[in-house]
Enzyme design. Structure first.
Site, PDB file in Angstrom:
ATOM      1  N   ARG A 127     -36.921  22.560 -13.337  1.00  0.00           N
ATOM      2  CA  ARG A 127     -36.263  23.770 -12.813  1.00  0.00           C
ATOM      3  C   ARG A 127     -35.147  23.392 -11.843  1.00  0.00           C
ATOM      4  O   ARG A 127     -35.295  22.525 -11.003  1.00  0.00           O
ATOM      5  CB  ARG A 127     -37.275  24.672 -12.106  1.00  0.00           C
ATOM      6  CG  ARG A 127     -36.604  25.817 -11.364  1.00  0.00           C
ATOM      7  CD  ARG A 127     -37.475  27.026 -11.185  1.00  0.00           C
ATOM      8  NE  ARG A 127     -38.654  26.800 -10.369  1.00  0.00           N
ATOM      9  CZ  ARG A 127     -39.572  27.738 -10.139  1.00  0.00           C
ATOM     10  NH1 ARG A 127     -39.473  28.925 -10.703  1.00  0.00           N
ATOM     11  NH2 ARG A 127     -40.615  27.461  -9.393  1.00  0.00           N
ATOM     12  N   ARG A 171     -49.916  25.146  -5.775  1.00  0.00           N
ATOM     13  CA  ARG A 171     -49.526  26.520  -6.087  1.00  0.00           C
ATOM     14  C   ARG A 171     -50.313  27.066  -7.273  1.00  0.00           C
ATOM     15  O   ARG A 171     -50.647  28.247  -7.319  1.00  0.00           O
ATOM     16  CB  ARG A 171     -48.025  26.575  -6.368  1.00  0.00           C
ATOM     17  CG  ARG A 171     -47.217  26.388  -5.086  1.00  0.00           C
ATOM     18  CD  ARG A 171     -45.781  26.031  -5.372  1.00  0.00           C
ATOM     19  NE  ARG A 171     -45.059  27.103  -6.019  1.00  0.00           N
ATOM     20  CZ  ARG A 171     -43.951  26.930  -6.714  1.00  0.00           C
ATOM     21  NH1 ARG A 171     -43.438  25.723  -6.858  1.00  0.00           N
ATOM     22  NH2 ARG A 171     -43.344  27.945  -7.251  1.00  0.00           N
TER      23      ARG A 171
HETATM   24  P1  ADP Z   1     -42.483  31.117  -8.403  1.00  0.00           P
HETATM   25  O1  ADP Z   1     -41.357  31.938  -9.004  1.00  0.00           O
HETATM   26  O2  ADP Z   1     -42.388  29.704  -8.792  1.00  0.00           O
HETATM   27  O3  ADP Z   1     -43.826  31.701  -8.651  1.00  0.00           O
HETATM   28  P2  ADP Z   1     -41.701  32.358  -5.961  1.00  0.00           P
HETATM   29  O4  ADP Z   1     -40.252  32.186  -5.750  1.00  0.00           O
HETATM   30  O5  ADP Z   1     -42.169  33.666  -6.482  1.00  0.00           O
HETATM   31  O6  ADP Z   1     -42.228  31.161  -6.841  1.00  0.00           O
HETATM   32  O7  ADP Z   1     -42.484  32.090  -4.599  1.00  0.00           O
HETATM   33  C1  ADP Z   1     -42.278  30.906  -3.852  1.00  0.00           C
HETATM   34  C2  ADP Z   1     -43.195  30.941  -2.642  1.00  0.00           C
HETATM   35  O8  ADP Z   1     -42.857  32.065  -1.815  1.00  0.00           O
HETATM   36  C3  ADP Z   1     -44.674  31.108  -2.947  1.00  0.00           C
HETATM   37  O9  ADP Z   1     -45.305  29.871  -3.246  1.00  0.00           O
HETATM   38  C4  ADP Z   1     -45.168  31.718  -1.631  1.00  0.00           C
HETATM   39  O10 ADP Z   1     -45.297  30.720  -0.611  1.00  0.00           O
HETATM   40  C5  ADP Z   1     -44.029  32.623  -1.230  1.00  0.00           C
HETATM   41  N1  ADP Z   1     -44.206  33.995  -1.755  1.00  0.00           N
HETATM   42  C6  ADP Z   1     -43.400  34.642  -2.643  1.00  0.00           C
HETATM   43  N2  ADP Z   1     -43.863  35.867  -2.898  1.00  0.00           N
HETATM   44  C7  ADP Z   1     -45.006  36.020  -2.153  1.00  0.00           C
HETATM   45  C8  ADP Z   1     -45.963  37.060  -1.994  1.00  0.00           C
HETATM   46  N3  ADP Z   1     -45.859  38.228  -2.666  1.00  0.00           N
HETATM   47  N4  ADP Z   1     -46.999  36.851  -1.148  1.00  0.00           N
HETATM   48  C9  ADP Z   1     -47.118  35.697  -0.467  1.00  0.00           C
HETATM   49  N5  ADP Z   1     -46.275  34.676  -0.592  1.00  0.00           N
HETATM   50  C10 ADP Z   1     -45.218  34.818  -1.425  1.00  0.00           C
HETATM   51  P1  ADP Z   2     -41.207  31.887 -12.359  1.00  0.00           P
HETATM   52  O1  ADP Z   2     -40.275  32.925 -11.788  1.00  0.00           O
HETATM   53  O2  ADP Z   2     -42.375  32.493 -13.074  1.00  0.00           O
HETATM   54  O3  ADP Z   2     -41.606  30.868 -11.357  1.00  0.00           O
HETATM   55  P2  ADP Z   2     -38.844  30.839 -13.758  1.00  0.00           P
HETATM   56  O4  ADP Z   2     -38.262  32.025 -14.437  1.00  0.00           O
HETATM   57  O5  ADP Z   2     -38.172  30.336 -12.535  1.00  0.00           O
HETATM   58  O6  ADP Z   2     -40.420  31.101 -13.483  1.00  0.00           O
HETATM   59  O7  ADP Z   2     -38.964  29.655 -14.824  1.00  0.00           O
HETATM   60  C1  ADP Z   2     -39.476  28.382 -14.469  1.00  0.00           C
HETATM   61  C2  ADP Z   2     -38.696  27.296 -15.188  1.00  0.00           C
HETATM   62  O8  ADP Z   2     -38.953  27.357 -16.608  1.00  0.00           O
HETATM   63  C3  ADP Z   2     -37.174  27.445 -15.048  1.00  0.00           C
HETATM   64  O9  ADP Z   2     -36.610  26.148 -15.005  1.00  0.00           O
HETATM   65  C4  ADP Z   2     -36.755  28.200 -16.306  1.00  0.00           C
HETATM   66  O10 ADP Z   2     -35.406  27.917 -16.685  1.00  0.00           O
HETATM   67  C5  ADP Z   2     -37.748  27.679 -17.345  1.00  0.00           C
HETATM   68  N1  ADP Z   2     -38.149  28.691 -18.336  1.00  0.00           N
HETATM   69  C6  ADP Z   2     -38.272  30.038 -18.158  1.00  0.00           C
HETATM   70  N2  ADP Z   2     -38.683  30.643 -19.298  1.00  0.00           N
HETATM   71  C7  ADP Z   2     -38.849  29.660 -20.213  1.00  0.00           C
HETATM   72  C8  ADP Z   2     -39.276  29.640 -21.598  1.00  0.00           C
HETATM   73  N3  ADP Z   2     -39.630  30.760 -22.245  1.00  0.00           N
HETATM   74  N4  ADP Z   2     -39.310  28.445 -22.206  1.00  0.00           N
HETATM   75  C9  ADP Z   2     -38.971  27.289 -21.556  1.00  0.00           C
HETATM   76  N5  ADP Z   2     -38.566  27.244 -20.264  1.00  0.00           N
HETATM   77  C10 ADP Z   2     -38.510  28.408 -19.600  1.00  0.00           C
END
Ligand code: ADP
Ligand code: ADP
Ligand code: ZN
Length: 213
Positions: A127, A171
């Site tokens: 990512r 996570r």
């Molecule tokens: P991902 O898209 O990889 O799931 P996010 O960007 O949503 O990650 O979240 C990154 C971090 O921000 C989480 O690991 C947490 O520490 C914090 N975070 C985001 N949304 C929430 C929430 N609704 N409640 C608590 N922590 C949050």
């Molecule tokens: P989340 O918000 O659930 O943490 P992201 O949308 O940031 O997830 O996606 C996590 C990673 O996987 C990013 O690098 C994104 O470009 C990639 N990704 C998202 N959807 C797909 C898919 N359908 N297949 C392969 N890679 C994906």
């Protein structure tokens, strides 16, 4: 339309939420993006959130709820929204249900993007994120036209500090303990829909469009 995205970290919630927001002309609200913007700007909230985020832990409900309830007061939310990364605990989900109920409102659906843990680590390690506009890419699955440069805004891409493999494991554990129970919560509410998140990005989106149609 009011939609919640569910799924493990890296399942593709953000990628799909951005596409939903564009197609249905509703705001994409990502609590993670809001926390990262606060960290970048050095706010008090950002300082507090960073200590939890860097460890792969959730930011406490109190802080998160204050932030999101404030966001809901902005005028663009009148059209609805797609929530990405919120709610993440049962307490957050209940607070959301209650806040909506107070105005006679409710969510339309909760979309669970299903991806097994085995696939998550490779997604996270590839990512790349644009801090300027929130754009998200993948070095193999969704590369930018120019390496290291955001297609949308020309900003420099970076690796999120919490995407290191050790933090990703933490996570995932936090996800299974605190967030996965939301799947049953929304199933009981009768609004859960699931999509196979292992398909390519466009196919996942087509499945979501079929659900929302
Ligand atoms: P991902 O898209 O990889 O799931 P996010 O960007 O949503 O990650 O979240 C990154 C971090 O921000 C989480 O690991 C947490 O520490 C914090 N975070 C985001 N949304 C929430 C929430 N609704 N409640 C608590 N922590 C949050
Ligand atoms: P989340 O918000 O659930 O943490 P992201 O949308 O940031 O997830 O996606 C996590 C990673 O996987 C990013 O690098 C994104 O470009 C990639 N990704 C998202 N959807 C797909 C898919 N359908 N297949 C392969 N890679 C994906
Ligand atoms: Zn950008």
């Amino acid at each position: 339309m009011k939609i919640v995205m569910l799924g493990a970290p890296g399942a593709g919630k953000g990628t799909q939420a951005k596409m939903i927001a564009a197609a249905y002309e509703i705001p994409h609200i990502s609590t993670g993006d809001i926390f990262r913007a606060n960290i970048k700007n050095g706010t008090e909230l950002g300082k507090k959130a960073k200590t939890y985020m860097d460890q792969g832990l959730l930011v406490p409900d109190e802080l998160t709820l204050a932030l999101i309830m404030d966001r809901f007061t902005e005028p663009d939310c009148e059209k609805g929204y797609v929530l990405d990364g919120f709610p993440r605990t049962i307490a957050q989900a209940e607070a959301l249900t209650e806040a909506l109920r107070e105005t006679g409102d409710s969510l339309d659906c909760a979309i669970d993007v299903e991806v097994p843990d085995e696939d998550i680590v490779s997604r996270m390690s590839g990512r790349r994120a644009c801090l300027a506009c929130g754009g998200t890419y993948h070095i193999v699955f969704n590369p930018t036209k120019k390496e290291g440069i955001c297609d949308a805004c020309g900003g420099a891409l970076s690796i999120r500090p919490d995407d290191m493999p050790e933090t990703v494991q933490k996570r995932l554990q936090v996800y299974h303990e605190q967030t996965q129970p939301l799947i049953d919560y929304y199933k009981r509410e009768g609004i859960l829909k699931s999509v196979d998140g292992t398909q390519e990005v466009g196919k996942v989106f087509a499945s979501i469009q079929a659900i929302l149609a």
